[in-house]
Structure formats: structure tokens, C-alpha cells
Design an enzyme around this catalytic site. Structure first.
Site, PDB file in Angstrom:
ATOM      1  CB  SER A 172      -0.892   0.005   1.248  1.00 41.26           C
ATOM      2  OG  SER A 172      -1.487   1.270   1.449  1.00 41.26           O
ATOM      3  CE1 TYR A 185      -4.493  -2.312   4.941  1.00 42.78           C
ATOM      4  CE2 TYR A 185      -3.576  -0.116   4.616  1.00 42.78           C
ATOM      5  CZ  TYR A 185      -4.109  -1.283   4.098  1.00 42.78           C
ATOM      6  OH  TYR A 185      -4.248  -1.417   2.739  1.00 42.78           O
TER       7      TYR A 185
END
Length: 280
Positions: A172, A185
Site C-alpha cells: 500500500s 495497517y
């Protein structure tokens, strides 16, 4: 997208979204880049995983999809893959369980007789305002889903992967710039970058390539499953291109990394993030 309501469960369900994510462009032309290949995709029932799966199928691959409990989305994806003239095996279970991950790989090989492409993509995220708000349970769930499972699936797959095969990991943009509301995350996504680079070096001598894709704000079920309605209306507007991306704009990168087009690439990350300049 501002009409979307926050979903109550992770990692989200695509079939209930008012603004349905675009999986593949109508004008995307397959050219047998993955003809005869077999791909296993975790989190392949919706969003980016579904896009990768349908693109792979259009390029000639048979697919196995691992999903948690989103039966409707998984069956929709299966039908989309069958519409491409390819097979799709649905494997329901929790990737936090190492035993299940091993069984998922074995089911894929039992079905198709081989395994050529592994896409580690399953993920969850829990947005919080403060570090102290991260619960121990959510911390464990995030790490066990987002990075432990990558180890479990890849370890099980190593028995079957051979020269020319590929592993693709979904990281990400948050691995590079961080995220103040998604600290756990983004930490797992940073770990995925390091996992990719480390594993690529180990497997280079076997001619098995390991690369990653680092999406930015992509419109998937994970987004309404994470954020409140008020935040959804501005989702993705802060990138240079001024909008969120669609899974259809990410899927072709997985085709590139799975095919011979990327035969001289390993240990690399492709950034698809609407123009945000990221180092590394």
C-alpha cells in the site's frame, strides 16, 4: 460515492455497495499472456483481488480464490471468471489459520494439477483516532491477516512453484508515507515491502520472481467497511489526480507482474496511487 453507508464487517462486501467498483475495462483485450497458468489469489472475491482474478482469466489463466465468508461476492467473481471461459475454484476460510492456508494451496493443486502464480492480497484495516484506541484483538487480526498469511500461503506454495512462476504481494501507499489513523495497517504494509524484497533475493536463484503492487486510494469494499459515511465523500480527493482509483486500474499491473512482460523484474513495487510521489 457520498451515498455509501459504512459497512459493519471487515473486509467488506461488494454486492451491497451503491457505487459498484469497476473490475475490468470493457475494452481490455486479453492476449493469452497467462495461457495455461494457474493462479491462487487471497481476498479474490472483491475489489483489487477480484480485478486481478478476472484480468488473469481474460489472459488465459484458471483461478483459485480464497475468501473469508463473502459468499455472494465470491460466487459473483466465479461467474465473471467462467464468463471468460476459465475455471474458478472457491476456497472459503480464514487466512489467519496456517493449516487452512496449506489446505488452500493443496486444494488448488488437487484441482488444477499445478500452481504458477500466487497473489497475496487479503487484508483488513481498522481506523482509529489515537494509538491507545488500537485494541489488542484488532492488532492481532490486522497482523495475522495482512502479513502472517503471506508467510503461510507462500510457504505452502513453495513445493509447487517452479522456474518462471511468480509471487505478487499487495502492499500500500501507506507503507511509504504512513497513515495516522491506520498505524497497525500501514505497519503491516511496510512489512510486506520488506517481505517482498527479502523473498525476491532468496528465490532469484530459482528464477521465481517476487514483486508487489502498492495501491493508493482505490474504491473497494474495504473502504466503506473502514470509514464513516462523512469521510467516504472525500475519499481519494487529496491525491494529484483528485479522485479514487478503480480496481480496473490496478488489475493490469498484476497481469504484468505475473507474465513474461516483467521477466527482468524482481523485488520491485509498482505504485498505482493517483500521482502521489513516493520514494522507494
Amino acid at each position: 460515492m457520498n451515498k455509501e453507508e459504512k459497512q459493519s464487517t471487515q473486509p467488506g462486501r461488494q454486492y451491497v455497495m451503491e457505487s459498484t467498483p469497476v473490475t475490468i475495462r470493457d475494452n481490455y483485450k486479453g492476449s493469452d499472456k497467462l495461457k495455461g497458468k494457474v493462479a491462487l489469489i487471497t481476498g479474490g472475491d472483491s475489489g483489487i483481488g477480484k480485478s486481478a482474478a478476472v484480468h488473469f482469466a481474460r489472459e488465459g489463466a484458471d483461478i483459485a480464490i480464497v475468501y473469508l465468508d463473502e459468499d455472494t461476492d465470491a460466487k459473483d467473481t466465479q461467474q465473471a471468471i467462467k464468463a471468460e471461459g476459465k475455471e474458478c475454484l472457491l476456497i472459503k476460510g480464514d487466512v489467519k489459520d496456517a493449516k487452512f492456508c496449506k489446505e488452500a494451496v493443496q486444494q488448488t493443486v488437487d484441482k488444477y494439477g499445478k500452481l504458477n502464480i500466487v497473489v497475496n492480497n487479503a487484508a483488513v484495516q481498522f481506523s482509529v483516532e489515537n494509538l491507545e484506541d488500537i485494541s489488542i484483538n484488532n492488532l492481532h487480526t490486522t497482523f495475522e491477516t495482512n502479513i502472517y498469511s503471506y508467510f503461510y500461503i507462500t510457504q505452502a506454495a513453495m513445493e509447487y512453484l517452479n522456474k518462471g512462476d511468480a509471487i505478487i504481494n499487495t502492499t500500500s501507499v501507506t507503507a511509504y508515507r504512513g497513515s495516522e489513523h491506520l498505524i497497525d495497517y500501514s505497519s503491516t504494509k511496510g512489512a510486506i515491502v520488506t517481505f517482498t524484497r527479502s523473498l525476491s533475493g532468496l528465490l532469484a536463484k530459482k528464477s521465481i520472481r517476487v514483486n508487489a503492487v502498492a495501491p493508493g486510494p482505490i474504491w473497494t469494499p474495504l473502504i466503506p467497511a473502514t470509514f464513516e459515511k462523512e469521510r467516504l465523500k472525500d475519499f481519494g480527493k487529496d491525491v494529484p489526480m483528485g479522485r479514487p482509483g478503480q480496481p480496473s486500474e490496478v488489475g493490469p499491473a498484476y497481469v504484468f507482474l505475473a507474465s513474461e512482460d516483467s521477466s527482468y523484474m524482481t523485488g520491485q513495487v509498482i505504485h498505482i496511487n493517483g500521482g502521489e510521489i513516493i520514494g522507494g
